[in-house]
Design a protein around this motif. Structure first.
Motif, PDB file in Angstrom:
ATOM      1  N   GLU A 169       0.836  -1.215   0.000  1.00 45.72           N
ATOM      2  CA  GLU A 169       0.000   0.000   0.000  1.00 45.72           C
ATOM      3  C   GLU A 169       0.862   1.252   0.000  1.00 45.72           C
ATOM      4  O   GLU A 169       0.538   2.248  -0.684  1.00 45.72           O
ATOM      5  CB  GLU A 169      -0.904  -0.018   1.241  1.00 45.72           C
ATOM      6  CG  GLU A 169      -1.779   1.222   1.407  1.00 45.72           C
ATOM      7  CD  GLU A 169      -2.954   1.245   0.460  1.00 45.72           C
ATOM      8  OE1 GLU A 169      -3.503   2.328   0.219  1.00 45.72           O
ATOM      9  OE2 GLU A 169      -3.329   0.156  -0.045  1.00 45.72           O
ATOM     10  N   VAL A 170       1.962   1.236   0.739  1.00 44.21           N
ATOM     11  CA  VAL A 170       2.837   2.409   0.808  1.00 44.21           C
ATOM     12  C   VAL A 170       3.462   2.700  -0.554  1.00 44.21           C
ATOM     13  O   VAL A 170       3.549   3.866  -0.980  1.00 44.21           O
ATOM     14  CB  VAL A 170       3.933   2.197   1.877  1.00 44.21           C
ATOM     15  CG1 VAL A 170       4.887   3.381   1.900  1.00 44.21           C
ATOM     16  CG2 VAL A 170       3.308   1.981   3.247  1.00 44.21           C
ATOM     17  N   PHE A 171       3.884   1.659  -1.250  1.00 44.33           N
ATOM     18  CA  PHE A 171       4.485   1.849  -2.559  1.00 44.33           C
ATOM     19  C   PHE A 171       3.461   2.393  -3.555  1.00 44.33           C
ATOM     20  O   PHE A 171       3.779   3.251  -4.398  1.00 44.33           O
ATOM     21  CB  PHE A 171       5.040   0.514  -3.064  1.00 44.33           C
ATOM     22  CG  PHE A 171       5.682   0.587  -4.417  1.00 44.33           C
ATOM     23  CD1 PHE A 171       6.967   1.092  -4.578  1.00 44.33           C
ATOM     24  CD2 PHE A 171       5.006   0.153  -5.541  1.00 44.33           C
ATOM     25  CE1 PHE A 171       7.561   1.169  -5.827  1.00 44.33           C
ATOM     26  CE2 PHE A 171       5.587   0.210  -6.792  1.00 44.33           C
ATOM     27  CZ  PHE A 171       6.872   0.723  -6.941  1.00 44.33           C
ATOM     28  N   ILE A 172       2.218   1.932  -3.449  1.00 47.84           N
ATOM     29  CA  ILE A 172       1.182   2.364  -4.388  1.00 47.84           C
ATOM     30  C   ILE A 172       0.811   3.827  -4.175  1.00 47.84           C
ATOM     31  O   ILE A 172       0.597   4.583  -5.130  1.00 47.84           O
ATOM     32  CB  ILE A 172      -0.064   1.462  -4.246  1.00 47.84           C
ATOM     33  CG1 ILE A 172       0.282   0.019  -4.642  1.00 47.84           C
ATOM     34  CG2 ILE A 172      -1.220   1.974  -5.092  1.00 47.84           C
ATOM     35  CD1 ILE A 172      -0.845  -0.971  -4.414  1.00 47.84           C
ATOM     36  N   THR A 173       0.753   4.246  -2.926  1.00 43.65           N
ATOM     37  CA  THR A 173       0.260   5.586  -2.631  1.00 43.65           C
ATOM     38  C   THR A 173       1.350   6.661  -2.609  1.00 43.65           C
ATOM     39  O   THR A 173       1.064   7.832  -2.846  1.00 43.65           O
ATOM     40  CB  THR A 173      -0.460   5.583  -1.276  1.00 43.65           C
ATOM     41  OG1 THR A 173       0.434   5.086  -0.262  1.00 43.65           O
ATOM     42  CG2 THR A 173      -1.696   4.713  -1.326  1.00 43.65           C
TER      43      THR A 173
END
Length: 242
Positions: free
Chosen positions: A86-90
Motif C-alpha cells: 500500500e505504501v508503494f502504491i500511494t
C-alpha cells in the motif's frame, strides 16, 4: 500509448531498461540452475537428487537450495511484494511504478515462469497470492488511472499463465471500436439484403403479368363510333314514337 491514456506513460526507449533487466536475470538464473543440476544439486523445490547427501557432514557438503527457475522466482516474488504494498502504491511516483510494472510484465511473459511456479510458496508466500493482493489494491475505483492500468496489465499477464482469460476494455479500446464497426456493417448488410429481396420480388411480380396481345384480323371499333351509333339509335327511336 500516450494517445490512449490521459496520464504520462513510459517512452518506448525507457522500457528497454526493465525489459533487459528481466531477461538478463532470467538468463543468469537459468544458467545457474543448469550448473547446479550438473553438479548433482536440487532438481525440485527442496528435494535433493541424491538423498544420501543428507547423511554427509554439512561442513564437507553444502546442498544448494534451488527451484526449477534457477532462483528467478524468489527475485520476482521480492519485486512483486514491493509492487503490492500500500505504501508503494500511494507514495511512489507513477512513472517509477511503471518501471516496476514493466519488469513484472517481462518476467511473466518471458516463458520462464509456469503455472506451478507462480503457485509455489516461497518464504511463506507465492507469486500468485502476492500479485493478486497488489492487483486488488490497484483496481480500486479511488486509485489514479495509471495505478489501475498497471493492475490491469499484470492481471492479464498472470491470467495467461494460469490458463484463464481476463481482458479489460480500458486496455483494448480499439477492439471495442472494431466490434461496433463490425456490428454496424452487419446491420447494414441485413438492410441491404432486405432491400435487394424486395426489388427481386417486385421484378418477379412484374414478370408474372401477361403482356397485351392484339389480333390483327379482328374488327376495330373505337369509342367514338360506339357513342355515335348509340346516339343515332336513340334519336331514331324517339322519332318513331312521336
Amino acid at each position: 500509448q500516450s494517445s490512449q491514456f490521459s496520464f504520462q506513460t513510459m517512452h518506448v526507449l525507457d522500457k528497454i531498461v526493465p525489459i533487459c533487466l528481466a531477461r538478463l536475470l532470467a538468463s543468469a538464473c537459468s544458467a545457474n540452475k543448469d550448473y547446479i543440476e550438473s553438479q548433482g544439486g536440487v532438481k525440485e523445490y527442496g528435494s535433493s537428487l541424491d538423498e544420501s547427501d543428507e547423511d554427509q557432514d554439512s561442513t564437507n557438503s553444502v546442498e544448494p537450495k534451488l527451484d526449477p527457475t534457477g532462483g528467478f522466482l524468489p527475485l520476482v516474488i521480492s519485486v512483486a511484494s514491493v509492487w503490492s504494498e500500500e505504501v508503494f502504491i500511494t507514495r511512489t511516483d507513477a512513472m517509477q511504478q511503471q518501471y516496476v510494472t514493466e519488469f513484472l510484465l517481462q518476467s511473466l511473459k518471458g516463458g520462464v515462469l509456469e503455472q506451478n511456479d507462480i503457485g509455489h510458496e516461497h518464504s511463506g508466500s507465492s507469486l500468485a497470492s502476492t500479485l493478486v493482493q497488489g492487483i486488488t489494491l490497484r483496481l480500486e475505483v479511488s486509485r489514479a488511472e495509471s495505478i489501475r492500468i498497471d493492475g490491469m496489465l499484470i492481471a492479464e499477464a498472470m491470467s495467461s499463465i494460469i490458463g484463464q482469460s481476463i481482458r479489460f476494455d480500458e486496455l483494448h479500446p480499439s477492439d471495442e471500436g472494431q466490434e461496433r464497426v463490425e456490428g454496424d456493417r452487419a446491420k447494414y448488410g441485413v438492410v441491404q439484403k432486405n432491400s435487394e429481396r424486395k426489388r427481386t420480388k417486385t421484378k418477379k411480380h412484374r414478370a408474372k403479368k401477361k403482356p397485351l396481345t392484339l389480333d390483327p384480323d379482328a374488327e376495330y371499333v373505337s369509342d367514338a363510333e360506339d357513342s355515335f351509333d348509340s346516339g343515332d339509335v336513340s334519336s331514331h327511336g324517339d322519332s318513331l314514337e312521336s
